[in-house]
Write an enzyme that holds these catalytic residues in place. Structure first.
Site, short mmCIF file in Angstrom:
data_model
loop_
_atom_site.label_atom_id
_atom_site.label_comp_id
_atom_site.label_asym_id
_atom_site.label_seq_id
_atom_site.Cartn_x
_atom_site.Cartn_y
_atom_site.Cartn_z
N CYS A 113 48.62 -6.96 0.55
CA CYS A 113 47.31 -6.41 0.92
C CYS A 113 47.03 -5.08 0.23
CB CYS A 113 47.20 -6.23 2.43
SG CYS A 113 47.39 -7.77 3.33
N HIS A 253 41.49 -0.98 3.94
CA HIS A 253 41.88 -2.38 4.02
C HIS A 253 41.45 -2.92 5.39
CE1 HIS A 253 44.06 -6.05 3.99
NE2 HIS A 253 45.03 -5.64 4.78
N ASN A 283 41.00 -10.54 7.58
CA ASN A 283 41.84 -9.84 6.60
C ASN A 283 41.99 -10.74 5.37
OD1 ASN A 283 43.94 -8.79 5.11
ND2 ASN A 283 45.25 -8.36 6.86
O1 UT7 Z 1 47.41 -6.67 5.95
C1 UT7 Z 1 48.49 -6.45 6.80
C2 UT7 Z 1 48.62 -7.65 7.69
N1 UT7 Z 1 49.02 -7.44 9.03
C3 UT7 Z 1 48.40 -6.68 9.94
O2 UT7 Z 1 47.51 -5.93 9.66
C4 UT7 Z 1 48.87 -6.79 11.35
C5 UT7 Z 1 48.87 -5.50 12.11
N2 UT7 Z 1 49.04 -5.78 13.51
C6 UT7 Z 1 48.01 -6.11 14.31
O3 UT7 Z 1 46.88 -6.16 13.90
C7 UT7 Z 1 48.31 -6.36 15.77
O4 UT7 Z 1 49.66 -6.06 16.02
C8 UT7 Z 1 48.02 -7.83 16.21
C9 UT7 Z 1 46.52 -8.07 16.24
C10 UT7 Z 1 48.71 -8.82 15.29
C11 UT7 Z 1 48.54 -8.05 17.63
O5 UT7 Z 1 47.97 -7.09 18.51
P1 UT7 Z 1 48.90 -6.26 19.50
O6 UT7 Z 1 48.00 -5.43 20.31
O7 UT7 Z 1 49.94 -5.57 18.66
O8 UT7 Z 1 49.52 -7.39 20.40
P2 UT7 Z 1 51.04 -7.80 20.59
O9 UT7 Z 1 51.59 -8.43 19.36
O10 UT7 Z 1 51.79 -6.66 21.19
O11 UT7 Z 1 50.88 -8.92 21.68
C12 UT7 Z 1 50.30 -8.65 22.96
C13 UT7 Z 1 50.17 -9.96 23.71
C14 UT7 Z 1 51.41 -10.81 23.65
O12 UT7 Z 1 51.55 -11.46 24.88
P3 UT7 Z 1 52.58 -10.91 25.98
O13 UT7 Z 1 53.92 -10.97 25.32
O14 UT7 Z 1 52.13 -9.51 26.28
O15 UT7 Z 1 52.40 -11.86 27.11
C15 UT7 Z 1 51.10 -11.84 22.60
O16 UT7 Z 1 51.81 -13.04 22.76
O17 UT7 Z 1 49.12 -10.74 23.10
C16 UT7 Z 1 49.62 -12.05 22.82
N3 UT7 Z 1 48.92 -12.58 21.66
C17 UT7 Z 1 47.77 -13.26 21.76
N4 UT7 Z 1 47.03 -13.63 22.81
C18 UT7 Z 1 45.91 -14.30 22.57
C19 UT7 Z 1 49.27 -12.46 20.36
N5 UT7 Z 1 48.35 -13.08 19.58
C20 UT7 Z 1 47.41 -13.58 20.44
C21 UT7 Z 1 46.23 -14.32 20.24
N6 UT7 Z 1 45.52 -14.65 21.33
N7 UT7 Z 1 45.79 -14.68 19.01
#
Ligand code: UT7
Length: 338
Positions: A113, A253, A283
């Site tokens: 990215c 980005h 993204n």
């Molecule tokens: O270009 C670089 C590419 N990568 C990125 O930019 C990624 C950067 N990271 C992020 O944008 C965020 O970390 C995410 C959007 C991927 C995730 O958001 P978060 O606030 O960090 O959530 P998390 O991973 O801590 O997950 C929180 C909860 C989890 O459930 P539990 O364990 O709390 O029950 C996940 O399983 O949200 C759950 N979860 C979802 N729920 C509904 C994860 N993905 C989803 C989803 N829908 N799509």
């Protein structure tokens, strides 16, 4: 002092739209969660007729037309991508053939990215050094071909697309004024696609992993990105002899609106000085920054003399930033367009 000015821009997106409502039918997620946690509402998905090359070609033709140049005017083509049409030759070589840019050297650059910001800085060095006058820089990815659409942690985030800019030599104080490239390979395990490279030496493993998928520890990438986006933007502003108050537009980005908001807060920038389109495209990896440039330019949001900060992060972990003084002062117009 020779500088590299952005004189042309273009973008290309697949027509096929995948909405959050579509994703609700594919994995356990909700429009509410995706919008609140990422800011994304829909993204474009490559159809079978779209490839990294075809999108690059469309964006490049637009960029050359805006610059008023013909393909034969291009000295060098750099394509930033981690989703090339094939392992070899490079997508840049295929693009050179399709454009008919017969004088141009061509190579791909892989920085995920961060790829476009890396490529822009590399291209600017060729111009600053006096090696080349005109460089076509493309950021293009079709990451959805590497997404596991049963993994809700990644499949809601990414879309496909391409953006391109033309860089031209000028003696005026415009264009790319300062640059920063960063990498911390210790974070490679947080965002990767395996099963794709020659690191897989066992034939059975190769067959089992024939369809490579992206794997990500989202929270780790999130933490890292919030820190480096602000730091890198600050560093290029300082390097250019400016202060944060001099930033007219931040083009970050497009990964997550929460990451963008955190960077904006650190830089003390109001929302109207930040370009964001991830609600519509998600993204798009290396394409996200040049798509924003093309959109902002078309909307009249980029005006001569403006200080524009480009900043990106991604797999590597990698990051990069650039301060661009918008404008084409002193650019010698050699071509007559296509
Ligand atoms: O270009 C670089 C590419 N990568 C990125 O930019 C990624 C950067 N990271 C992020 O944008 C965020 O970390 C995410 C959007 C991927 C995730 O958001 P978060 O606030 O960090 O959530 P998390 O991973 O801590 O997950 C929180 C909860 C989890 O459930 P539990 O364990 O709390 O029950 C996940 O399983 O949200 C759950 N979860 C979802 N729920 C509904 C994860 N993905 C989803 C989803 N829908 N799509």
């Amino acid at each position: 002092m020779r500088n590299a000015a952005i004189t042309g821009w273009g973008m290309a997106l697949p027509e096929q739209v995948l909405t959050n409502a579509d994703l609700e039918r594919m994995v356990e997620t909700s429009d509410e969660w995706i919008v609140a946690r990422t800011g994304i509402r829909e993204r474009r998905i490559a159809a079978s007729s779209d490839t990294t090359l075809s999108l690059s070609l469309a964006a490049s033709r637009q960029a050359l037309q805006v610059a008023g140049l013909a393909p034969a005017d291009v000295d060098l083509i750099v394509v930033a991508t981690v989703t090339p049409d094939m392992f070899m030759p490079s997508t840049a070589s295929l693009l050179q053939r399709e454009l008919g840019a017969e004088r141009a050297g061509a190579f791909d650059l892989a920085a995920a990215c961060s790829g476009f910001v890396y490529a822009l800085n590399v291209a600017a060095q060729f111009i600053r050094a006096g090696t080349y006058d005109t460089v076509l820089v493309v950021g293009a990815d079709t990451l959805t071909r590497m997404i596991d659409f049963t993994d809700r942690g990644t499949c809601v985030l990414f879309g496909d697309g391409a953006g391109a800019v033309v860089l031209q030599a000028t003696e005026a104080p415009v264009g790319i004024l300062s640059t920063l490239l960063g990498s911390d390979g210790r974070g490679a395990c947080h965002l990767f696609v395996d099963g794709w490279g020659t690191g897989i030496v066992d034939d059975e493993d190769r067959t089992a992993l024939r369809r490579p998928y992206m794997k990500m520890v989202g929270s780790e990438v999130f933490r890292f990105s919030v820190r480096v986006m602000g730091e890198a933007a600050e560093a290029v502003v300082k390097q250019a002899g400016l202060t944060l108050a001099d930033i007219d537009l931040l083009i970050p980005h497009q990964a997550n609106i929460r990451i963008i908001d955190a960077a904006a807060k650190r830089l003390d920038l109001p929302r109207e000085r930040i370009w964001a389109n991830l609600d519509r495209y998600g993204n798009t990896s290396a394409a996200s920054v040049p798509i924003c440039i093309a959109e902002a330019a078309a909307a009249g949001a980029l005006r001569p003399g403006m200080n524009v900060v480009l900043v990106a992060f991604g797999a590597g972990l990698s990051w990069g930033a650039t301060l661009v003084r918008w404008g084409t002062d002193g650019v010698e117009r050699r071509g007559g367009g296509e």
